[in-house]
Design an enzyme around this catalytic site. Sequence first.
Site, PDB file in Angstrom:
ATOM      1  N   ARG A 115      12.467   4.149   2.214  1.00 37.37           N
ATOM      2  CA  ARG A 115      11.263   4.048   1.363  1.00 37.37           C
ATOM      3  C   ARG A 115      11.661   3.834  -0.099  1.00 37.37           C
ATOM      4  O   ARG A 115      11.007   3.085  -0.831  1.00 37.37           O
ATOM      5  CB  ARG A 115      10.405   5.312   1.509  1.00 37.37           C
ATOM      6  CG  ARG A 115       9.722   5.379   2.858  1.00 37.37           C
ATOM      7  CD  ARG A 115       9.262   6.784   3.195  1.00 37.37           C
ATOM      8  NE  ARG A 115       8.278   7.305   2.261  1.00 37.37           N
ATOM      9  CZ  ARG A 115       7.910   8.590   2.245  1.00 37.37           C
ATOM     10  NH1 ARG A 115       8.446   9.464   3.081  1.00 37.37           N
ATOM     11  NH2 ARG A 115       7.007   8.992   1.381  1.00 37.37           N
ATOM     12  N   ARG A 172       1.444  -1.793  -4.844  1.00 31.72           N
ATOM     13  CA  ARG A 172       2.860  -1.562  -4.551  1.00 31.72           C
ATOM     14  C   ARG A 172       3.647  -2.866  -4.512  1.00 31.72           C
ATOM     15  O   ARG A 172       4.856  -2.834  -4.265  1.00 31.72           O
ATOM     16  CB  ARG A 172       2.990  -0.858  -3.202  1.00 31.72           C
ATOM     17  CG  ARG A 172       3.256   0.647  -3.294  1.00 31.72           C
ATOM     18  CD  ARG A 172       3.359   1.181  -1.878  1.00 31.72           C
ATOM     19  NE  ARG A 172       4.034   2.438  -1.752  1.00 31.72           N
ATOM     20  CZ  ARG A 172       3.433   3.612  -1.736  1.00 31.72           C
ATOM     21  NH1 ARG A 172       2.142   3.711  -1.906  1.00 31.72           N
ATOM     22  NH2 ARG A 172       4.130   4.708  -1.547  1.00 31.72           N
ATOM     23  N   LYS A 227       2.678  11.513  -7.322  1.00 29.51           N
ATOM     24  CA  LYS A 227       1.429  10.744  -7.495  1.00 29.51           C
ATOM     25  C   LYS A 227       0.258  11.471  -6.825  1.00 29.51           C
ATOM     26  O   LYS A 227      -0.778  11.686  -7.450  1.00 29.51           O
ATOM     27  CB  LYS A 227       1.565   9.331  -6.892  1.00 29.51           C
ATOM     28  CG  LYS A 227       2.706   8.507  -7.482  1.00 29.51           C
ATOM     29  CD  LYS A 227       2.731   7.100  -6.941  1.00 29.51           C
ATOM     30  CE  LYS A 227       2.993   7.013  -5.457  1.00 29.51           C
ATOM     31  NZ  LYS A 227       4.392   7.283  -5.060  1.00 29.51           N
ATOM     32  N   ARG A 257       8.597  18.645   1.829  1.00 25.89           N
ATOM     33  CA  ARG A 257       7.228  18.409   2.301  1.00 25.89           C
ATOM     34  C   ARG A 257       7.216  18.161   3.810  1.00 25.89           C
ATOM     35  O   ARG A 257       6.308  18.584   4.508  1.00 25.89           O
ATOM     36  CB  ARG A 257       6.605  17.212   1.569  1.00 25.89           C
ATOM     37  CG  ARG A 257       5.170  16.951   1.988  1.00 25.89           C
ATOM     38  CD  ARG A 257       4.482  15.919   1.133  1.00 25.89           C
ATOM     39  NE  ARG A 257       5.026  14.588   1.314  1.00 25.89           N
ATOM     40  CZ  ARG A 257       4.635  13.512   0.625  1.00 25.89           C
ATOM     41  NH1 ARG A 257       3.713  13.637  -0.308  1.00 25.89           N
ATOM     42  NH2 ARG A 257       5.165  12.333   0.851  1.00 25.89           N
ATOM     43  N   ARG A 262       4.190  14.788   8.508  1.00 23.95           N
ATOM     44  CA  ARG A 262       4.352  13.342   8.270  1.00 23.95           C
ATOM     45  C   ARG A 262       5.713  12.887   8.796  1.00 23.95           C
ATOM     46  O   ARG A 262       6.748  13.352   8.320  1.00 23.95           O
ATOM     47  CB  ARG A 262       4.231  13.048   6.766  1.00 23.95           C
ATOM     48  CG  ARG A 262       2.801  12.908   6.316  1.00 23.95           C
ATOM     49  CD  ARG A 262       2.704  12.626   4.848  1.00 23.95           C
ATOM     50  NE  ARG A 262       3.414  11.430   4.424  1.00 23.95           N
ATOM     51  CZ  ARG A 262       3.327  10.907   3.219  1.00 23.95           C
ATOM     52  NH1 ARG A 262       2.530  11.471   2.303  1.00 23.95           N
ATOM     53  NH2 ARG A 262       3.999   9.814   2.903  1.00 23.95           N
TER      54      ARG A 262
HETATM   55  P1  B4P Z   1       3.888  13.450  -4.048  1.00 25.59           P
HETATM   56  O1  B4P Z   1       4.889  13.025  -5.042  1.00 25.59           O
HETATM   57  O2  B4P Z   1       2.565  13.869  -4.490  1.00 25.59           O
HETATM   58  O3  B4P Z   1       3.908  12.232  -3.048  1.00 25.59           O
HETATM   59  P2  B4P Z   1       3.544  10.715  -3.369  1.00 25.59           P
HETATM   60  O4  B4P Z   1       4.311  10.191  -4.540  1.00 25.59           O
HETATM   61  O5  B4P Z   1       2.073  10.613  -3.420  1.00 25.59           O
HETATM   62  O6  B4P Z   1       4.130  10.160  -2.035  1.00 25.59           O
HETATM   63  P3  B4P Z   1       4.329   8.856  -1.189  1.00 25.59           P
HETATM   64  O7  B4P Z   1       4.730   7.703  -2.047  1.00 25.59           O
HETATM   65  O8  B4P Z   1       5.265   9.334  -0.162  1.00 25.59           O
HETATM   66  O9  B4P Z   1       3.029   8.589  -0.404  1.00 25.59           O
HETATM   67  P4  B4P Z   1       2.024   7.446  -0.042  1.00 25.59           P
HETATM   68  O10 B4P Z   1       1.016   8.189   0.725  1.00 25.59           O
HETATM   69  O11 B4P Z   1       1.549   6.691  -1.230  1.00 25.59           O
HETATM   70  O12 B4P Z   1       4.500  14.626  -3.238  1.00 25.59           O
HETATM   71  C1  B4P Z   1       5.823  14.749  -2.805  1.00 25.59           C
HETATM   72  C2  B4P Z   1       6.238  16.200  -2.707  1.00 25.59           C
HETATM   73  O13 B4P Z   1       6.718  16.603  -3.968  1.00 25.59           O
HETATM   74  C3  B4P Z   1       5.121  17.166  -2.347  1.00 25.59           C
HETATM   75  O14 B4P Z   1       5.578  18.062  -1.381  1.00 25.59           O
HETATM   76  C4  B4P Z   1       4.818  17.895  -3.646  1.00 25.59           C
HETATM   77  O15 B4P Z   1       4.410  19.231  -3.446  1.00 25.59           O
HETATM   78  C5  B4P Z   1       6.155  17.848  -4.351  1.00 25.59           C
HETATM   79  N1  B4P Z   1       6.030  17.854  -5.804  1.00 25.59           N
HETATM   80  C6  B4P Z   1       5.141  17.126  -6.539  1.00 25.59           C
HETATM   81  N2  B4P Z   1       5.317  17.375  -7.853  1.00 25.59           N
HETATM   82  C7  B4P Z   1       6.371  18.258  -7.948  1.00 25.59           C
HETATM   83  C8  B4P Z   1       7.035  18.886  -9.045  1.00 25.59           C
HETATM   84  N3  B4P Z   1       6.686  18.683 -10.329  1.00 25.59           N
HETATM   85  N4  B4P Z   1       8.074  19.705  -8.774  1.00 25.59           N
HETATM   86  C9  B4P Z   1       8.462  19.944  -7.493  1.00 25.59           C
HETATM   87  N5  B4P Z   1       7.851  19.385  -6.409  1.00 25.59           N
HETATM   88  C10 B4P Z   1       6.820  18.553  -6.633  1.00 25.59           C
HETATM   89  O16 B4P Z   1       2.799   6.363   0.887  1.00 25.59           O
HETATM   90  C11 B4P Z   1       3.217   6.601   2.214  1.00 25.59           C
HETATM   91  C12 B4P Z   1       3.509   5.280   2.962  1.00 25.59           C
HETATM   92  O17 B4P Z   1       2.266   4.531   3.146  1.00 25.59           O
HETATM   93  C13 B4P Z   1       4.426   4.268   2.261  1.00 25.59           C
HETATM   94  O18 B4P Z   1       5.795   4.526   2.506  1.00 25.59           O
HETATM   95  C14 B4P Z   1       3.950   2.915   2.909  1.00 25.59           C
HETATM   96  O19 B4P Z   1       4.517   2.726   4.183  1.00 25.59           O
HETATM   97  C15 B4P Z   1       2.460   3.106   3.080  1.00 25.59           C
HETATM   98  N6  B4P Z   1       1.670   2.562   1.933  1.00 25.59           N
HETATM   99  C16 B4P Z   1       0.900   3.305   1.087  1.00 25.59           C
HETATM  100  N7  B4P Z   1       0.335   2.509   0.158  1.00 25.59           N
HETATM  101  C17 B4P Z   1       0.772   1.239   0.398  1.00 25.59           C
HETATM  102  C18 B4P Z   1       0.560  -0.018  -0.249  1.00 25.59           C
HETATM  103  N8  B4P Z   1      -0.200  -0.116  -1.342  1.00 25.59           N
HETATM  104  N9  B4P Z   1       1.165  -1.123   0.260  1.00 25.59           N
HETATM  105  C19 B4P Z   1       1.948  -1.046   1.355  1.00 25.59           C
HETATM  106  N10 B4P Z   1       2.190   0.115   2.020  1.00 25.59           N
HETATM  107  C20 B4P Z   1       1.613   1.259   1.548  1.00 25.59           C
END
Ligand code: B4P
Length: 192
Positions: free
Chosen positions: A146, A89, A14, A128, A134
């Site tokens: 998670r 979420r 995402k 990551r 993180r």
């Molecule tokens: P991404 O995949 O970009 O990570 P994300 O989905 O955005 O992550 P996440 O869900 O952890 O984060 P958030 O900040 O929302 O990247 C992951 C890795 O994969 C990276 O290293 C990237 O390089 C790699 N990658 C991506 N695409 C790839 C591909 N095609 N091939 C290979 N590798 C690839 O949430 C973090 C925390 O915040 C949650 O757990 C929660 O505690 C809190 N939170 C956030 N929003 C909330 C909400 N609305 N309500 C309640 N809690 C919330």
Amino acid sequence: MLNIILFGPPGSGKGTQSEKLIVKYGLKHLSTGDLLRSEIAAQTPLGLEAKAIMDKGHLVPDEVVIGMISSALEANPTSSGFLFDGFPRTEAQSIALDSLLELKNTEIAAVLSLEVGEDELIKRLLQRGLTSGRSDDTNEEIIRARIVEYHKKTSVVADYYSQFDKVRNIKGEGTVDEIFQALCKEVDQYTM
Ligand code: B4P
């Protein structure tokens, strides 16, 4: 206005895809994860409360994230559209978002849902964690918590938007560019 939700489990891409989509479509990026991490970095009371929850792999309370999104929408009155990343979420967050957008006479056009297998999610997040600093990415047990939280509370968001026929499933495995092309194919339908 064009409003898109980028949806999927933790590590589904995402954040990665959001960076590219906002440039191509001129959208304002609203990531609740990034907003929470800014609060943590600034050591605000909200940030300190959120960090303890995030470090366990749990979701931060709805009222906290809804309040953050409401303020962000108010702070961007002239935006031509928003890309919601990691929000909503829960079903309560989805209902709140719809109400906030209704006040602006707009709505969600589509929910783009990235589909990635669990082994790949864990591999990506541990990778990551080697460089991101993180704390929620370094421990496999927390990462699994998670993913459990996602199945328990977040997957219902797709059910909620399915009733309005707004969910589009996108294969989230492959190169970053391949996935970006698939996402653009969907978004283009709303910009033409
Ligand atoms: P991404 O995949 O970009 O990570 P994300 O989905 O955005 O992550 P996440 O869900 O952890 O984060 P958030 O900040 O929302 O990247 C992951 C890795 O994969 C990276 O290293 C990237 O390089 C790699 N990658 C991506 N695409 C790839 C591909 N095609 N091939 C290979 N590798 C690839 O949430 C973090 C925390 O915040 C949650 O757990 C929660 O505690 C809190 N939170 C956030 N929003 C909330 C909400 N609305 N309500 C309640 N809690 C919330």
